[in-house]
Design an enzyme around this catalytic site. Structure first.
Site, PDB file in Angstrom:
ATOM      1  N   THR A 131       1.918  -0.479  -0.513  1.00 34.65           N
ATOM      2  CA  THR A 131       1.251   0.814  -0.731  1.00 34.65           C
ATOM      3  C   THR A 131       2.243   1.931  -1.053  1.00 34.65           C
ATOM      4  O   THR A 131       3.406   1.874  -0.642  1.00 34.65           O
ATOM      5  CB  THR A 131       0.474   1.198   0.549  1.00 34.65           C
ATOM      6  OG1 THR A 131      -0.021   2.520   0.412  1.00 34.65           O
ATOM      7  CG2 THR A 131       1.348   1.135   1.797  1.00 34.65           C
ATOM      8  N   ASP A 132       1.759   2.958  -1.736  1.00 29.40           N
ATOM      9  CA  ASP A 132       2.606   4.138  -1.997  1.00 29.40           C
ATOM     10  C   ASP A 132       2.847   4.949  -0.724  1.00 29.40           C
ATOM     11  O   ASP A 132       3.728   5.814  -0.689  1.00 29.40           O
ATOM     12  CB  ASP A 132       1.978   5.028  -3.083  1.00 29.40           C
ATOM     13  CG  ASP A 132       0.596   5.567  -2.738  1.00 29.40           C
ATOM     14  OD1 ASP A 132       0.046   5.192  -1.688  1.00 29.40           O
ATOM     15  OD2 ASP A 132       0.061   6.373  -3.545  1.00 29.40           O
ATOM     16  N   GLU A 133       2.055   4.676   0.339  1.00 27.83           N
ATOM     17  CA  GLU A 133       2.197   5.487   1.561  1.00 27.83           C
ATOM     18  C   GLU A 133       3.541   5.271   2.250  1.00 27.83           C
ATOM     19  O   GLU A 133       3.931   6.051   3.113  1.00 27.83           O
ATOM     20  CB  GLU A 133       1.044   5.195   2.530  1.00 27.83           C
ATOM     21  CG  GLU A 133      -0.295   5.547   1.929  1.00 27.83           C
ATOM     22  CD  GLU A 133      -1.418   5.727   2.935  1.00 27.83           C
ATOM     23  OE1 GLU A 133      -1.154   5.784   4.142  1.00 27.83           O
ATOM     24  OE2 GLU A 133      -2.567   5.806   2.484  1.00 27.83           O
ATOM     25  N   TYR A 156      -0.031   3.077  10.092  1.00 26.02           N
ATOM     26  CA  TYR A 156      -0.311   2.147   8.984  1.00 26.02           C
ATOM     27  C   TYR A 156       0.874   2.102   8.019  1.00 26.02           C
ATOM     28  O   TYR A 156       1.403   1.019   7.715  1.00 26.02           O
ATOM     29  CB  TYR A 156      -1.587   2.573   8.234  1.00 26.02           C
ATOM     30  CG  TYR A 156      -1.714   1.929   6.865  1.00 26.02           C
ATOM     31  CD1 TYR A 156      -1.971   0.561   6.732  1.00 26.02           C
ATOM     32  CD2 TYR A 156      -1.555   2.678   5.689  1.00 26.02           C
ATOM     33  CE1 TYR A 156      -2.073  -0.037   5.473  1.00 26.02           C
ATOM     34  CE2 TYR A 156      -1.659   2.088   4.436  1.00 26.02           C
ATOM     35  CZ  TYR A 156      -1.914   0.742   4.328  1.00 26.02           C
ATOM     36  OH  TYR A 156      -2.000   0.143   3.090  1.00 26.02           O
ATOM     37  N   LYS A 160       3.514  -0.948   6.989  1.00 27.29           N
ATOM     38  CA  LYS A 160       3.685  -1.481   5.624  1.00 27.29           C
ATOM     39  C   LYS A 160       5.146  -1.311   5.179  1.00 27.29           C
ATOM     40  O   LYS A 160       5.705  -2.184   4.513  1.00 27.29           O
ATOM     41  CB  LYS A 160       2.752  -0.772   4.635  1.00 27.29           C
ATOM     42  CG  LYS A 160       1.276  -1.064   4.811  1.00 27.29           C
ATOM     43  CD  LYS A 160       0.882  -2.523   4.574  1.00 27.29           C
ATOM     44  CE  LYS A 160       0.936  -2.966   3.144  1.00 27.29           C
ATOM     45  NZ  LYS A 160       0.350  -4.316   2.936  1.00 27.29           N
TER      46      LYS A 160
END
Ligand code: NAD
Ligand code: DAU
Length: 350
Positions: A131-133, A156, A160
């Protein structure tokens, strides 16, 4: 024949990836491994469940023994790893589940690959869908590139980021062939209605309040899920080992503007007066640690592997709304919990 293990294939993005691979590559054996948590729904895959190149295995990636036995038995050529706890709000309530699945589960898969692919690492591939997060949050300007430093904020995104680091570590330390992609927010069919867009569609349809966190000023970069699945196909087949690609739609929207657009589409589709659905918008307390803005620079993917998003957002959102309105049974089964009986009905004893 290539035998590919896709984890998390009963979830939102995973089901689109499984469908693409099963239909596009009849010579591949596609094995979908999923624990069927609340987010896993085998009814997402009814159209391909009887195809000869598709198998489903109910398993938990946190169970190292089960994962090792599977790798020993199946001789996979590649893994495309999507299984994860994916919802930021749930990670704020219960971070441990995210550590278990996203970190420990990923390490279990890496350990099995390391052990059972020994001597054949250059013939195998481990693809981590991320993810970009992991990059944290942007201010008013700038974009995430593949070299942006990791700076995750939510449990989260921290989980990741950690799993990304482990995947790279297994490349650098043991020589596993790995690729990673970091994608922005997806939208489209089969999206679990806890996430902003399907939640809003469901609530507007049922005349319930649409909760907007804070002032609705946060910005997300939205990509149609089938464009993400197509990017995964391209990266899986063409990327060099050890590479990372950012995937995004160049499609930034403030949450409040997105919700107004969605309300106007819903007004039209439901035959309501203009502005009627927008009356349901309700500002609620903000998400803790809410990242202000995400925006992906996907130039590397576009320039090196010739991928571009195919769908304009307004068109994609209209298609998405139409899918939810046409698939009332899917939505009802998800909101009532009936979808969890699908495995027992269709698969048990197979
Ligand atoms: P999802 O929550 O819809 O699906 C996750 C799937 O993983 C479910 O089918 C669930 O049953 C399965 N799963 C969960 N824990 C498991 C376990 N312990 N063992 C086996 N299976 C398990 O998620 P999604 O939105 O489809 O996201 C898929 C992947 O893509 C995730 O890794 C996520 O981090 C990543 N991602 C998502 C987005 C997005 O916008 N949704 C964007 C970028 C990256
Ligand atoms: O950026 C990629 C990420 O996008 C993925 O890695 C995650 O798995 C995925 O869930 C998604 O995370 P977000 O937190 O951005 O998605 P969500 O749909 O939960 O929220 C989108 C934005 O809308 C976010 O700014 C929070 C806000 N929001 C969300 C909900 C559920 C609301 O205002 N109201 C809501 O009810």
């Amino acid at each position: 024949m290539r035998k590919i293990l896709i984890t998390g294939g009963a979830g939102f993005i995973g089901s689109h990836v499984v469908r693409k691979f099963v239909n596009k590559y009849p010579d591949y054996a596609i094995v979908n491994l999923d624990k069927l948590t609340y987010a896993g729904n085998l009814a997402n895959l009814t159209d391909i469940e009887d195809k000869p190149n598709y198998t489903f295995i109910k398993a938990d990636i946190t169970d190292a023994i089960e994962i090792n036995e599977l790798f020993k038995r199946e001789n996979f050529d590649a893994v495309i790893h999507l299984a994860a706890e994916s919802h930021v709000d749930r990670s704020i309530t219960d971070p441990s589940a995210f550590v278990m699945t996203n970190v420990i589960g990923t390490v279990n898969l890496l350990n099995a690959a390391r052990e059972y692919w020994k001597g054949k690492y250059d013939e195998k591939r481990f693809y981590h869908v991320s993810t970009d997060e992991v990059y944290g949050a942007l201010g008013e300007s700038g974009m995430f590139t593949e070299t942006t430093a990791y700076d995750p904020h939510s449990p989260y995104s921290a989980s990741k980021a950690s799993s990304d680091h482990f995947v790279r570590a297994y490349h650098d330390t043991y020589g596993l062939d790995i690729v990673i992609s970091n994608c922005s927010n997806n939208y489209g069919s089969h999206h679990f209605p806890e996430k902003l867009i399907p939640l809003a569609i469901n609530n507007i349809k049922n005349n319930k309040p649409v909760p907007v966190y804070g002032k609705g000023e946060n910005v997300r970069d939205w990509l149609w899920v089938e464009d993400h699945a197509r990017a995964i196909d391209v990266i899986f087949h063409q990327a060099k080992s050890g590479q990372t690609y950012n995937i995004g739609g160049h499609n930034e929207w403030k949450n409040i503007d997105l919700i107004h657009l969605l309300c106007s589409i819903m007004d039209k589709k439901l035959g309501r007066d203009p502005g009627e659905s927008a009356k349901l918008i309700t500002f609620v307390v903000d998400r803790a640690g809410h990242d202000l803005r995400y925006a992906i620079d996907s130039a590397k993917l576009q320039n090196e592997l010739d991928w571009v998003p195919s769908l304009q957002f307004e068109e994609g959102l209209e298609k998405t709304v139409a899918w939810y309105l046409d698939n009332e049974e899917w939505l009802t089964n998800v909101t009532t919990g009936n979808y969890q009986a699908y495995y027992d009905k269709q698969y048990k004893g197979r």
